[in-house]
Design a protein around this motif. Sequence first.
Motif, PDB file in Angstrom:
ATOM      1  N   LEU A 143       0.838  -1.209   0.000  1.00  0.00           N
ATOM      2  CA  LEU A 143       0.000   0.000   0.000  1.00  0.00           C
ATOM      3  C   LEU A 143       0.874   1.260   0.000  1.00  0.00           C
ATOM      4  CD1 LEU A 143      -2.833   1.181   0.053  1.00  0.00           C
ATOM      5  CD2 LEU A 143      -2.813   1.023   2.542  1.00  0.00           C
ATOM      6  N   ALA A 144       1.981   1.205   0.725  1.00  0.00           N
ATOM      7  CA  ALA A 144       2.906   2.349   0.725  1.00  0.00           C
ATOM      8  C   ALA A 144       3.452   2.593  -0.681  1.00  0.00           C
ATOM      9  CB  ALA A 144       4.047   2.090   1.708  1.00  0.00           C
ATOM     10  N   LEU A 145       3.806   1.516  -1.375  1.00  0.00           N
ATOM     11  CA  LEU A 145       4.277   1.662  -2.758  1.00  0.00           C
ATOM     12  C   LEU A 145       3.171   2.240  -3.641  1.00  0.00           C
ATOM     13  CD1 LEU A 145       6.401  -1.537  -3.543  1.00  0.00           C
ATOM     14  CD2 LEU A 145       7.174   0.755  -2.979  1.00  0.00           C
ATOM     15  N   ALA A 146       1.934   1.770  -3.416  1.00  0.00           N
ATOM     16  CA  ALA A 146       0.812   2.285  -4.210  1.00  0.00           C
ATOM     17  C   ALA A 146       0.614   3.779  -3.967  1.00  0.00           C
ATOM     18  CB  ALA A 146      -0.462   1.509  -3.872  1.00  0.00           C
ATOM     19  N   VAL A 147       0.729   4.195  -2.714  1.00  0.00           N
ATOM     20  CA  VAL A 147       0.578   5.624  -2.388  1.00  0.00           C
ATOM     21  C   VAL A 147       1.676   6.442  -3.076  1.00  0.00           C
ATOM     22  CG1 VAL A 147       0.750   7.306  -0.506  1.00  0.00           C
ATOM     23  CG2 VAL A 147      -0.617   5.237  -0.198  1.00  0.00           C
ATOM     24  N   LEU A 148       2.920   5.939  -2.984  1.00  0.00           N
ATOM     25  CA  LEU A 148       4.032   6.642  -3.637  1.00  0.00           C
ATOM     26  C   LEU A 148       3.815   6.709  -5.145  1.00  0.00           C
ATOM     27  CD1 LEU A 148       7.075   5.108  -1.707  1.00  0.00           C
ATOM     28  CD2 LEU A 148       6.142   7.409  -1.467  1.00  0.00           C
ATOM     29  N   LEU A 149       3.312   5.608  -5.714  1.00  0.00           N
ATOM     30  CA  LEU A 149       3.096   5.574  -7.165  1.00  0.00           C
ATOM     31  C   LEU A 149       1.993   6.537  -7.598  1.00  0.00           C
ATOM     32  CD1 LEU A 149       3.601   1.775  -7.786  1.00  0.00           C
ATOM     33  CD2 LEU A 149       4.795   3.609  -8.984  1.00  0.00           C
ATOM     34  N   VAL A 150       0.976   6.703  -6.755  1.00  0.00           N
ATOM     35  CA  VAL A 150      -0.083   7.669  -7.082  1.00  0.00           C
ATOM     36  C   VAL A 150       0.510   9.081  -7.126  1.00  0.00           C
ATOM     37  CG1 VAL A 150      -2.161   8.783  -6.189  1.00  0.00           C
ATOM     38  CG2 VAL A 150      -2.019   6.295  -6.233  1.00  0.00           C
ATOM     39  N   VAL A 151       1.349   9.396  -6.136  1.00  0.00           N
ATOM     40  CA  VAL A 151       1.988  10.722  -6.103  1.00  0.00           C
ATOM     41  C   VAL A 151       2.869  10.914  -7.340  1.00  0.00           C
ATOM     42  CG1 VAL A 151       3.617  12.173  -4.827  1.00  0.00           C
ATOM     43  CG2 VAL A 151       1.912  10.837  -3.587  1.00  0.00           C
TER      44      VAL A 151
END
Lengths: 155, 89
Positions: A79-87
């Motif tokens: 989920l942290a990677l997903a959040v970073l990828l959204v940014v």
Amino acid sequence: MSRVRAAFPWLLRLGLAGLFAYAAVGKLRDPSAFAREIANYQLLPDLASHVAVALPGAELVAAIAILLPDARIRRAGALALAVLLVVLLVAVTSVVVRGVNVDCGCFGAGSGEVTWLTVLRNVGLLAAASYLVVRDESSGSVGVSRGADGGVPAP
Amino acid sequence: MSASISTIVRPVAPLLLRTSALLALGAIAGYVSNALRADGVSLTDFDAPASCSGPAVTAPPDAEECDPEPLESVDPGASEPDHAWSVAP
């Protein structure tokens, strides 16, 4: 077939972890150059130095987390990677839409220009990270319950 | 209403907490690593490059504004170039 299905999330994890660890190390090599590249995005330039310092560390920790045996930590890492990828996706899309021709900085200095291909790549990575978030949820403790070796499928 | 929000948030709250903790841990590690480096980024007086002079900007959007006017060719035989901006005596 079931082995392939069981191995698929781990292949994704290995791929994502390797990619993000490589990206983080590339950025950590020359933080000043990375900060300049972030400033060139023309998005919140005052925060460029803070993003340049915090982002590689967050990428590295999330990359390590998705390989840990604890499924709860792995899922949080995904989920942290997903959040970073959204940014990152918002940043590169805004650059492409505005027609700003900047170096990506995705893997440190000399990563090539931001194009629609960069956007597409980030969409694919976001899909992979999202899959890992959902996968660990739907299957409970994938990896932990499959064996004493932390869930790594046998070859 | 609050019960329904609680129903939605409660199952994902631990996941969100762990995710936030991971991101915070990574960010703190980044700050510590930067502080320990001799060539770290200055957080207080980082000089963000102007959009026209950044080394990574290969073609800024306002390139026409950034790029200086091309110099006119000067006839070597002429005594004085005729600049439109020259101050009249």
